[in-house]
Scaffold this active site. Structure first.
Site, PDB file in Angstrom:
ATOM      1  N   HIS A 109       9.263  -6.972   2.217  1.00  0.00           N
ATOM      2  CA  HIS A 109      10.459  -7.815   2.420  1.00  0.00           C
ATOM      3  C   HIS A 109       9.899  -8.840   3.067  1.00  0.00           C
ATOM      4  O   HIS A 109      11.063  -9.595   3.581  1.00  0.00           O
ATOM      5  CB  HIS A 109      10.772  -6.792   4.088  1.00  0.00           C
ATOM      6  CG  HIS A 109       9.122  -6.865   5.252  1.00  0.00           C
ATOM      7  ND1 HIS A 109       8.258  -6.242   4.821  1.00  0.00           N
ATOM      8  CD2 HIS A 109       9.678  -7.812   6.161  1.00  0.00           C
ATOM      9  CE1 HIS A 109       8.008  -6.402   6.716  1.00  0.00           C
ATOM     10  NE2 HIS A 109       8.356  -7.556   7.003  1.00  0.00           N
ATOM     11  N   ASP A 134      13.407  -4.734   0.809  1.00  0.00           N
ATOM     12  CA  ASP A 134      14.276  -4.430   1.907  1.00  0.00           C
ATOM     13  C   ASP A 134      15.409  -5.587   2.273  1.00  0.00           C
ATOM     14  O   ASP A 134      15.614  -6.452   1.498  1.00  0.00           O
ATOM     15  CB  ASP A 134      13.413  -4.922   3.512  1.00  0.00           C
ATOM     16  CG  ASP A 134      14.021  -4.349   4.383  1.00  0.00           C
ATOM     17  OD1 ASP A 134      15.155  -4.438   4.636  1.00  0.00           O
ATOM     18  OD2 ASP A 134      13.757  -3.953   5.782  1.00  0.00           O
ATOM     19  N   LYS A 136      17.578  -6.449   3.994  1.00  0.00           N
ATOM     20  CA  LYS A 136      17.446  -7.830   4.558  1.00  0.00           C
ATOM     21  C   LYS A 136      16.844  -8.865   4.602  1.00  0.00           C
ATOM     22  O   LYS A 136      16.818 -10.030   5.329  1.00  0.00           O
ATOM     23  CB  LYS A 136      17.508  -6.844   6.649  1.00  0.00           C
ATOM     24  CG  LYS A 136      15.558  -6.721   6.222  1.00  0.00           C
ATOM     25  CD  LYS A 136      15.506  -5.916   8.309  1.00  0.00           C
ATOM     26  CE  LYS A 136      14.406  -6.145   8.275  1.00  0.00           C
ATOM     27  NZ  LYS A 136      14.133  -4.744   8.288  1.00  0.00           N
ATOM     28  N   TYR A 166      12.416  -0.817  11.199  1.00  0.00           N
ATOM     29  CA  TYR A 166      10.335   0.169  11.424  1.00  0.00           C
ATOM     30  C   TYR A 166      11.212   1.240  12.559  1.00  0.00           C
ATOM     31  O   TYR A 166      12.028   1.481  14.025  1.00  0.00           O
ATOM     32  CB  TYR A 166      10.235  -0.776  12.615  1.00  0.00           C
ATOM     33  CG  TYR A 166       8.741  -0.597  13.085  1.00  0.00           C
ATOM     34  CD1 TYR A 166       7.855  -0.420  11.882  1.00  0.00           C
ATOM     35  CD2 TYR A 166       8.507   0.578  14.066  1.00  0.00           C
ATOM     36  CE1 TYR A 166       6.382   0.420  11.921  1.00  0.00           C
ATOM     37  CE2 TYR A 166       7.398   0.692  14.531  1.00  0.00           C
ATOM     38  CZ  TYR A 166       6.344   0.449  13.843  1.00  0.00           C
ATOM     39  OH  TYR A 166       4.926   1.100  14.126  1.00  0.00           O
ATOM     40  N   ARG A 234       9.773  12.642  18.332  1.00  0.00           N
ATOM     41  CA  ARG A 234       9.689  11.832  17.532  1.00  0.00           C
ATOM     42  C   ARG A 234      11.051  13.463  17.162  1.00  0.00           C
ATOM     43  O   ARG A 234      11.827  12.292  16.720  1.00  0.00           O
ATOM     44  CB  ARG A 234       8.538  11.871  16.907  1.00  0.00           C
ATOM     45  CG  ARG A 234       8.194  10.587  17.854  1.00  0.00           C
ATOM     46  CD  ARG A 234       6.185  10.547  16.705  1.00  0.00           C
ATOM     47  NE  ARG A 234       5.813   9.369  16.937  1.00  0.00           N
ATOM     48  CZ  ARG A 234       5.238   8.366  15.630  1.00  0.00           C
ATOM     49  NH1 ARG A 234       5.685   9.074  14.409  1.00  0.00           N
ATOM     50  NH2 ARG A 234       4.466   7.480  16.230  1.00  0.00           N
ATOM     51  N   GLU A 304       6.282  10.036   9.214  1.00  0.00           N
ATOM     52  CA  GLU A 304       4.700  10.378   9.751  1.00  0.00           C
ATOM     53  C   GLU A 304       5.338  12.227   9.937  1.00  0.00           C
ATOM     54  O   GLU A 304       4.328  12.762   9.731  1.00  0.00           O
ATOM     55  CB  GLU A 304       4.617  10.078  10.946  1.00  0.00           C
ATOM     56  CG  GLU A 304       4.694   8.505  10.091  1.00  0.00           C
ATOM     57  CD  GLU A 304       3.755   7.666  11.662  1.00  0.00           C
ATOM     58  OE1 GLU A 304       4.158   8.060  12.923  1.00  0.00           O
ATOM     59  OE2 GLU A 304       3.172   6.134  11.586  1.00  0.00           O
ATOM     60  N   ARG A 351       1.649  -4.497  16.550  1.00  0.00           N
ATOM     61  CA  ARG A 351       1.555  -3.367  16.805  1.00  0.00           C
ATOM     62  C   ARG A 351       0.657  -2.675  16.534  1.00  0.00           C
ATOM     63  O   ARG A 351       0.147  -1.046  15.951  1.00  0.00           O
ATOM     64  CB  ARG A 351       2.485  -2.423  15.950  1.00  0.00           C
ATOM     65  CG  ARG A 351       4.422  -3.371  15.618  1.00  0.00           C
ATOM     66  CD  ARG A 351       4.729  -2.451  14.269  1.00  0.00           C
ATOM     67  NE  ARG A 351       6.615  -3.273  15.165  1.00  0.00           N
ATOM     68  CZ  ARG A 351       6.949  -3.577  13.897  1.00  0.00           C
ATOM     69  NH1 ARG A 351       6.412  -3.784  12.565  1.00  0.00           N
ATOM     70  NH2 ARG A 351       8.225  -4.363  14.398  1.00  0.00           N
ATOM     71  N   LYS A 374      -4.103  -3.761   7.533  1.00  0.00           N
ATOM     72  CA  LYS A 374      -3.138  -4.298   7.019  1.00  0.00           C
ATOM     73  C   LYS A 374      -3.998  -6.177   6.360  1.00  0.00           C
ATOM     74  O   LYS A 374      -4.566  -6.464   7.626  1.00  0.00           O
ATOM     75  CB  LYS A 374      -1.684  -4.424   7.916  1.00  0.00           C
ATOM     76  CG  LYS A 374      -1.698  -4.936   9.095  1.00  0.00           C
ATOM     77  CD  LYS A 374      -0.464  -4.576   9.993  1.00  0.00           C
ATOM     78  CE  LYS A 374      -0.037  -4.315  10.032  1.00  0.00           C
ATOM     79  NZ  LYS A 374       1.620  -3.785  10.764  1.00  0.00           N
TER      80      LYS A 374
END
Length: 411
Positions: A109, A134, A136, A166, A234, A304, A351, A374
């Protein structure tokens, strides 16, 4: 008056002492050391090996002096120029790789140049690549990605793109969309691996194949465990995705979910995987897989639990029902309050995940994982540059095929 004069003299003297140290360091690192000469161009061919050995202190001071590589799309698009100038490898590097094609799903994205670096690192002409952009993302970004993909027969844009949120279902749906496209591909791929735009490989294409075939006997890799109590929030409650003024987020409703369908036991694990083609077909066709997908639409981060849950079914193709966190899909440095932080993050956290800096590279290349996460090109360009130079050298050193001049990265 004497005390005031003495204090002023002391402050002035301290200033000149500090200034003298700064000037001396500048002379040592930027004038005397050949690595720092030429001002705007760092010699990474000399700098990076020292960094990977943990001895790159001098390089660390000057590593930011080189500007990031840019990816330009001209109209009309000159594909031959793109392939040559961006150093894409244009033939397979071993017969073993030619006979074991891989499929990749890459969700992106932002940071077009980082995506190009990732793509050219993992690109091999026998593989196939589905790129999910993405929804957007800007029109200009989408146009450039498509122009790049159109230069290759084995790279394509997902036929359906999601507005990814996300932690939302849209992230899982993006992978499903690519899987639907990949099962119709003419490439007879053996395993599919999913990536995001901030990943970068550690294992070469050849090493990934060895790893899948030898360590995993050609089966699925989905690290995870039975859902622990502290993760039940979750899937116990209903979540909704929301887009407001261009900002996407997910929020929880004060409403309980129904129990999982077909008496499925929910597992918790990595959103990243290596799956057999037969398992992907199973995911798209099996009644349990379809029911779980529908049930997961209003859960938190369903990617997940979805893959790891299905891979624990004993009758699923390529299943590995008895593993836990084995798999070495990703090398990640978590924030200390989240998970193992090892020797700490030398870049910065986003994050609770480390965005790698130069000081993290020695640790990364020692990891058994297939990929590291990352990287951000705009924030830690020198780390990305060193990492891709190390990786390209590793690839070319493993091949006995004739190496084309443009396969070498510019130094």
């Amino acid at each position: 008056m004497i005390k005031i004069f003495t204090l002023k003299w002391y402050v002035t003297l301290s200033f000149f002492v500090v200034w003298g140290i700064i000037v001396s360091l500048y002379k040592i690192y930027y004038i005397k050391d050949p690595i720092m000469q030429n001002g705007s161009q760092c010699n990474f061919s000399r700098c990076c090996p020292a960094i990977f050995n943990g001895e790159g202190n001098i390089c660390l001071l000057g590593a930011s002096c080189q500007k990031p590589e840019t990816f330009q799309i001209q109209d009309p698009v000159n594909c031959s120029r793109i392939v040559l100038e961006h150093h894409f490898i244009t033939s397979h590097l071993s017969q073993e790789e030619a006979s074991y094609p891989l499929a990749y799903i890459i969700t992106i994205h932002k940071e077009l140049e980082m995506f190009v670096k990732l793509l050219r690192a993992i690109y091999s002409p026998q593989n196939v690549y589905c790129i999910h952009v993405d929804q957007k993302s800007s029109d200009d970004y989408k146009r450039k990605v498509k122009s790049l993909a159109d230069c290759f027969d084995n790279i394509f844009i997902a036929s359906k793109m999601e507005h990814v949120v996300y932690g939302g279902f849209s992230r899982l749906q993006a992978d499903i969309n690519c899987m639907k496209d990949l099962v119709n591909s003419a490439v007879n791929w053996k395993h599919v691996i999913n990536l995001c735009g901030q990943d970068f490989p550690i294992k070469t294409n050849r090493e990934i194949i060895w790893y899948i075939k030898s360590k995993w006997k050609g089966k699925n890799i989905t690290p995870g465990i039975r859902q622990p109590p502290h993760m039940k929030y979750r899937t116990d409650y209903i979540y909704k995705e929301q887009i407001f003024n261009g900002y996407a987020f997910i929020y929880r409703l004060n409403k309980k979910k129904t129990t999982p369908p077909m008496e499925l036991t929910i597992y918790f694990g990595s959103a990243y995987y290596a799956l057999t083609r037969e398992f992907v077909q199973f995911v798209l066709e099996d009644a349990r897989a379809k029911a779980l997908l529908e049930w997961s639409r209003d859960t938190y981060s369903p990617d997940e639990h979805y893959w790891v849950t299905l891979n624990r079914l004993k009758d699923a193709p390529g299943t590995t029902p008895n593993i836990t966190w084995e798999g070495d899909i990703r090398a990640v440095k978590w924030a200390p309050h989240v998970g193992p932080s090892f020797d700490g993050c030398k870049g910065h956290y986003i994050r609770d995940i480390c965005v790698y800096g130069l000081g993290d590279l020695k640790w990364i290349i020692q990891q058994p994982a297939m990929f590291a996460n990352k990287f951000e090109l705009t924030a830690t360009f020198p780390a990305v540059t060193c990492m891709e130079q190390w990786y390209r050298d590793r690839i070319l050193n493993q091949t006995s095929e004739t190496i084309q001049p443009h396969w070498y990265l510019e130094e």
